[in-house]
Design an enzyme around this catalytic site. Structure first.
Site: not given
Length: 672
Positions: A175, A230
């Protein structure tokens, strides 16, 4: 964007923190590495030659206590028991919160003993015993994205990679939170080299949200890279991400894939029709297929969608081409994917809220000239022949997915027959509504003994006003039937299912059938005078995050979680609060004249958010703004909608994705 429970909000907090200097050890240019990195190799390791398929727990569990060893092992069991392993799903991936917040005295990561009492290796061993693979998560920063502050890998890449390899990890999601402003390419390349140094084959997923255009530089760094922020479980979010990922087709291929984020199929925020579109379009885009729903409670329909082997085969085609846009306009998309066997998979995708005919040809999608073609419907699992036209009336938010080939055996299949609708299926209770249907032969061979019938809900009256049969339809010929449809007096407003069915025979006498399910909407005429749009019933509403809110801003989560609509310091008591991409549709019954509103980005987003507003009347754009930002005062918007039966209020993302795009239709009014 997801304030209460997702990493995106945490990212925003992190982004603010990255302006702070982080005291890394003095080893710096690579102060991001805990030992000297070797010369950067190109990725030619034979991994991820088709897009990875598997499961990620985040949407199912977030950081709740239920995310633990038992849950992960149970997912592996479900893969086997429900046929997902047989369909091609391999990876059972852990997301954030698997570790303790602090490293041990040696700087090593420590699995949370409450969640994983036997450690990660024991979980990996169990997953491997099922013939599956295990994935893990960390961040290319000092901490991961969760607010609890779990350790990231920045400065620890080689030791962390060694731990992952020793545990038997097969996949790493890396991430982007708490990255301290270190160059993205540098951070992600360092972990690539650390993974390579372990000697273990580990698929490497770069999750930097597309911020630094990884598709332009990461083909020799990772096996897949996120192209967007996202995803959330909403039509608007899925649609926005789809549109961002589609243009990146030239950058994808075996071993290096565009990743538009995990699948939301089965999470409950979309309809099954929308989930089939989601799954179809991700497969046509050769996207990684990572299940994001809770398989422990998934419905049969969810397993049917995820386990459709014919659609999975499109995603997993070894040629590795991402589908390219052939045409788009008016919410009608044609996307075609070249397949290794020379066929083309074609998605006819309808983003609009009404059924639409979407059409293309074999030549347009790249197939060679042929006398006829075999057309395989991948959701109906039926084969037909076509003279070259590829078309269908596609339900609202639906996708028809077909695989088309210049197949010499086309004659063994009945002709393809297209069902169509003329007229809008809007019905006022007790008032007969007219509708015309068509049955058209697309095949090279004739359709014989054609008959058509239209059925509606119990108590509805459906009558044919013209012939419903034809002895023969040759190529391109249609049977047109006029119908009157009447909903009983007192039928509540809402959507009601109707089905059009056509049966026919091939020249060889084989009986075939085609069906077109669609929704008729019972509507109420708008009131005379001027009404607030926040107080009127809408026909449909799609939003990027959370529901469309009446007379408050958009809160991104549950209904009613917004705040007073505020643009440029001015508070509006009435209106609509939305989040791009958004579309809200109203029935106006040709009885209204104008739409007015004060539009802009809500003040609650600070300096963030870029949007544009549009008003559509019966498919024609009646008014629009340019791109508006949070720094701008509200803009007055007026649209002439005289004579329109339908109006649609649209908010687009301003061209830069939907991050923080809280848009307000302040004091929105309809005059009739």
């Amino acid at each position: 964007m997801r304030h209460l429970h997702t990493r995106t909000t945490r990212r925003r907090v992190v982004a603010a923190l990255t302006v702070l200097l982080f005291a890394l050890p003095a080893a710096a240019p690579a102060a991001v590495a805990d030992e000297q990195a070797p010369e950067a190799p190109a990725l030619a390791d034979g991994l991820a030659l088709t897009p990875p398929m598997g499961f990620n727990n985040w949407n199912s569990t977030h950081c709740r206590a239920e995310f633990n060893e038992s849950m992960v092992k149970g997912i592996a069991d479900i893969f086997v028991a429900k046929g997902l392993k047989d369909a091609g799903y391999q990876y059972v991936n852990l997301d954030d919160c698997w570790a303790l917040p602090a490293r041990d005295a040696d700087g090593k990561l420590v699995p949370d003993p409450a969640r994983f009492p036997n450690g990660i290796k024991a979980v990996a061993d169990y997953v491997h015993s099922k013939g599956l693979k295990l994935g893990i998560y960390t961040s290319a920063g000092t901490k991961t994205c969760n607010s609890a502050g779990f350790p990231g890998a920045l400065g620890h890449e080689y030791s962390d990679a060694r731990q992952f390899a020793d545990w038997g990890v097969d996949y790493l999601k890396y991430d982007n939170c708490n990255n301290q402003g270190v160059d993205a390419r540098q951070r992600y390349t360092t972990m690539r080299d650390a993974l390579k140094a372990t000697g273990r084959p580990i698929v490497y997923s770069i999750c930097e949200w597309g911020e630094n255009k990884p598709w332009e530089w990461a083909a020799d760094v990772g096996h897949l890279w996120r192209t967007t922020g996202d995803i959330s479980d909403s039509w608007g979010s899925m649609l926005s991400i789809l549109k961002q990922n589609l243009p990146l087709a030239p950058h994808a291929g075996p071993g290096h894939w565009n990743d538009p984020d995990m699948l939301e199929v089965g999470n409950g925020g979309m309809t099954d029709t929308e989930y089939r579109s989601h799954f179809s379009m991700w497969s046509v885009m050769a996207a990684p297929l990572l299940i994001g729903s809770d398989l422990r409670s998934a419905s049969d329909e969810t397993f049917e969608i995820l386990g459709n082997k014919e659609v999975v085969a499109v995603d997993q085609d070894p040629l590795g081409k991402q589908g390219a846009v052939v045409s788009s306009g008016g919410g009608r998309w044609v996307v075609a994917k070249e397949m290794k066997d020379g066929s083309r998979t074609v998605a006819l995708f309808n983003e609009s809220s009404s059924p639409q005919r979407i059409a293309t040809t074999a030549a347009a999608v790249g197939l060679p000239a042929a006398g006829a073609y075999t057309l395989r419907d991948l959701w109906k699992h039926e084969s037909r022949n076509t003279a070259g036209t590829i078309s269908a009336t596609v339900p609202a938010h639906g996708t028809v997915l077909v695989r088309v080939s210049a197949d010499r055996r086309w004659q063994q299949h009945p002709p393809a027959v297209e069902l169509g609708l003329d007229g809008s299926p809007l019905v006022e209770a007790a008032a007969p509504a007219g509708l015309t249907t068509t049955v058209t032969d697309l095949g090279r061979t004739p359709a014989r003994q054609v008959s058509v019938r239209l059925s509606g809900p119990a108590g509805w009256t459906v009558k044919a006003a013209s012939p419903t049969t034809a002895k023969t339809l040759s190529t391109g010929r249609s049977l047109r039937t006029r119908w009157t449809v009447t909903a009983p007096q007192g039928t509540p407003p809402g959507s009601y299912d109707l089905t059009l069915r056509a049966s026919y025979r091939s020249p060889a006498g084989v009986r075939a059938e085609n069906t077109l399910p669609f929704a008729a909407t019972v509507v109420v005429p708008p009131p005379s005078g001027t009404s607030g749009l926040g107080d009127l019933p809408w026909l449909s509403a799609a939003n990027g995050y959370g529901p469309v809110e009446r007379n408050t801003s958009n809160g991104e989560s549950a209904a009613g979680d917004g705040h007073p609509i505020t643009i440029g310091g001015v508070v509006y008591a009435r209106g609509l609060g939305v989040h791009a991409e958004s579309s809200v549709e109203y029935y106006t019954g040709a009885a209204c004249e104008t739409v007015t509103a004060q539009v802009g980005v809500d003040d609650e987003k600070g300096a963030k958010g870029t949007v544009a507003f549009e008003v559509w009347a019966d498919g024609t754009k009646a008014a629009s703004t340019g791109v508006l930002t949070n720094a701008m005062a509200a803009e007055s918007l007026t649209a002439d909608v005289t004579g329109a039966r339908l109006i649609r209020l649209v908010v687009t993302d301003g061209g830069d994705g939907i991050d923080s795009d809280h848009a307000d239709w302040g004091d929105a009014r309809l005059s009739c």
